[in-house]
Scaffold this motif. Structure first.
Motif, PDB file in Angstrom:
ATOM      1  N   UNK A   1      -0.306  -1.025  -2.853  1.00 17.87           N
ATOM      2  CA  UNK A   1       0.217  -1.378  -1.534  1.00 17.87           C
ATOM      3  C   UNK A   1       0.129  -2.889  -1.324  1.00 17.87           C
ATOM      4  N   UNK A   2       1.234  -3.504  -0.955  1.00 16.38           N
ATOM      5  CA  UNK A   2       1.279  -4.944  -0.726  1.00 16.38           C
ATOM      6  C   UNK A   2       0.800  -5.268   0.679  1.00 16.38           C
ATOM      7  N   UNK A   3      -0.080  -6.245   0.761  1.00 17.12           N
ATOM      8  CA  UNK A   3      -0.594  -6.709   2.044  1.00 17.12           C
ATOM      9  C   UNK A   3      -0.138  -8.147   2.250  1.00 17.12           C
ATOM     10  N   UNK A   4       0.251  -8.497   3.476  1.00 16.41           N
ATOM     11  CA  UNK A   4       0.730  -9.846   3.771  1.00 16.41           C
ATOM     12  C   UNK A   4      -0.134 -10.493   4.846  1.00 16.41           C
ATOM     13  N   UNK A  36     -10.236 -10.704  -2.011  1.00 10.49           N
ATOM     14  CA  UNK A  36      -8.881 -10.992  -1.518  1.00 10.49           C
ATOM     15  C   UNK A  36      -8.758 -12.454  -1.104  1.00 10.49           C
ATOM     16  N   UNK A  37      -9.773 -12.955  -0.396  1.00 11.73           N
ATOM     17  CA  UNK A  37      -9.754 -14.362   0.029  1.00 11.73           C
ATOM     18  C   UNK A  37      -9.748 -15.289  -1.176  1.00 11.73           C
ATOM     19  N   UNK A 265       2.092 -14.740   2.796  1.00  5.00           N
ATOM     20  CA  UNK A 265       1.490 -14.572   1.476  1.00  5.00           C
ATOM     21  C   UNK A 265       1.271 -13.091   1.215  1.00  5.00           C
ATOM     22  N   UNK A 266       1.806 -12.601   0.126  1.00  7.37           N
ATOM     23  CA  UNK A 266       1.619 -11.217  -0.298  1.00  7.37           C
ATOM     24  C   UNK A 266       0.568 -11.162  -1.396  1.00  7.37           C
ATOM     25  N   UNK A 267      -0.279 -10.158  -1.340  1.00  7.63           N
ATOM     26  CA  UNK A 267      -1.286 -10.009  -2.385  1.00  7.63           C
ATOM     27  C   UNK A 267      -1.645  -8.540  -2.547  1.00  7.63           C
TER      28      UNK A 267
END
Length: 267
Positions: A1-4, A36-37, A265-267
């Protein structure tokens, strides 16, 4: 799942609107893990990226491309500017890894007020370290714990600072993770360069924490208050100016900030 997440891309400590040190500012860190950071900071590749955390006090977490930092000047100044520009600066304090830091905005500049009582230690073999780096004998030297140890070497001239050239490997052999070179340009003005290979940034365009370290070093030497304009980043094509003031109230660093974009920003 992409998070922005939205990230403000700003340049901190600009000089006449140009240059400065790039910074990523993320105002929504909800749900972000440390990993994530760090991934976002590494992907951006700036000297630092700073994340805002809510709660009773506004907290921040600061990451270089290689690690988390307890304290850094340009991320705190940049975060203060973005909060002010967004109408969200509802406090005069931010909390970082070294504790509470006062912040503010006025006359077109953002600033922070940090403690000046950073531990200052004698450098054993300063002349030898300088020689191995191809530098002239330092005028003065000190270790300052920020709390990460910074090695400060005062050079005999700004030309010596500008001409400094050495490898990451040499710094690693000397076990110098953070190195600050500085020299007086004229009364009230300094030229400086900062190298931080351990943080994943070989040379930094503008370093607020090093300015705080300099104030601690000068205080230890008997100069309990003062005001200096620090020029940095010219060798990198990022001319930067840091305004440094210190007294028994603490160390204030500030400067102008320019926003370039707000990036998803997607991650």
């Amino acid at each position: 799942m992409t998070v922005s997440r939205l990230c403000h891309i700003v340049r901190v400590f600009t000089r006449n609107g140009v240059g400065g040190n790039h910074l990523g500012v993320v105002l929504d860190s909800s749900g972000l893990r440390t990993v994530d950071m760090q991934k976002i900071a590494s992907g951006l590749g700036f000297s630092e990226t700073v994340f805002l955390e809510g709660g009773d006090a506004l907290g921040v977490r600061i990451f270089t491309p290689g690690r988390e930092m307890p304290f850094a000047g340009h991320p705190l100044v940049g975060m203060t500017w973005v909060l002010h520009d967004s109408g969200l600066l509802t406090t005069d304090r931010l909390v970082c890894g070294i504790g509470t830091v006062r912040v503010g905005y006025g006359d077109g500049s953002a600033w922070i007020l940090a403690p000046r009582d950073r531990p200052v230690r004698t450098v054993e073999g300063a002349d030898q370290i300088s020689s191995m780096l191809g530098l002239p004998q330092p005028v003065t030297s000190a270790w300052v714990d920020m709390p990460i140890p910074y090695l400060l070497l005062e050079m005999p001239s700004p030309e010596a600072v500008a001409a400094a050239s050495f490898s990451r490997e040499t710094l690693e052999q000397l076990a110098v993770g953070e190195l600050y070179l500085f020299a007086e340009l004229e009364t009230g003005r300094m030229k400086a360069r900062f190298f931080a290979p351990e943080a994943g940034v070989f040379e930094d365009p503008a370093t607020g924490s090093a300015a705080v370290a300099l104030a601690s070093m000068l205080t230890e030497a008997g100069q309990g208050s003062g005001r200096i304009e620090i020029e940095q980043g010219d060798e990198l094509g990022h001319p930067s100016t840091i305004q440094l003031d210190w007294s028994d109230r603490g160390v204030r660093i500030g400067g102008t900030v320019v926003e370039d974009e707000i990036r998803s920003i997607d991650f």
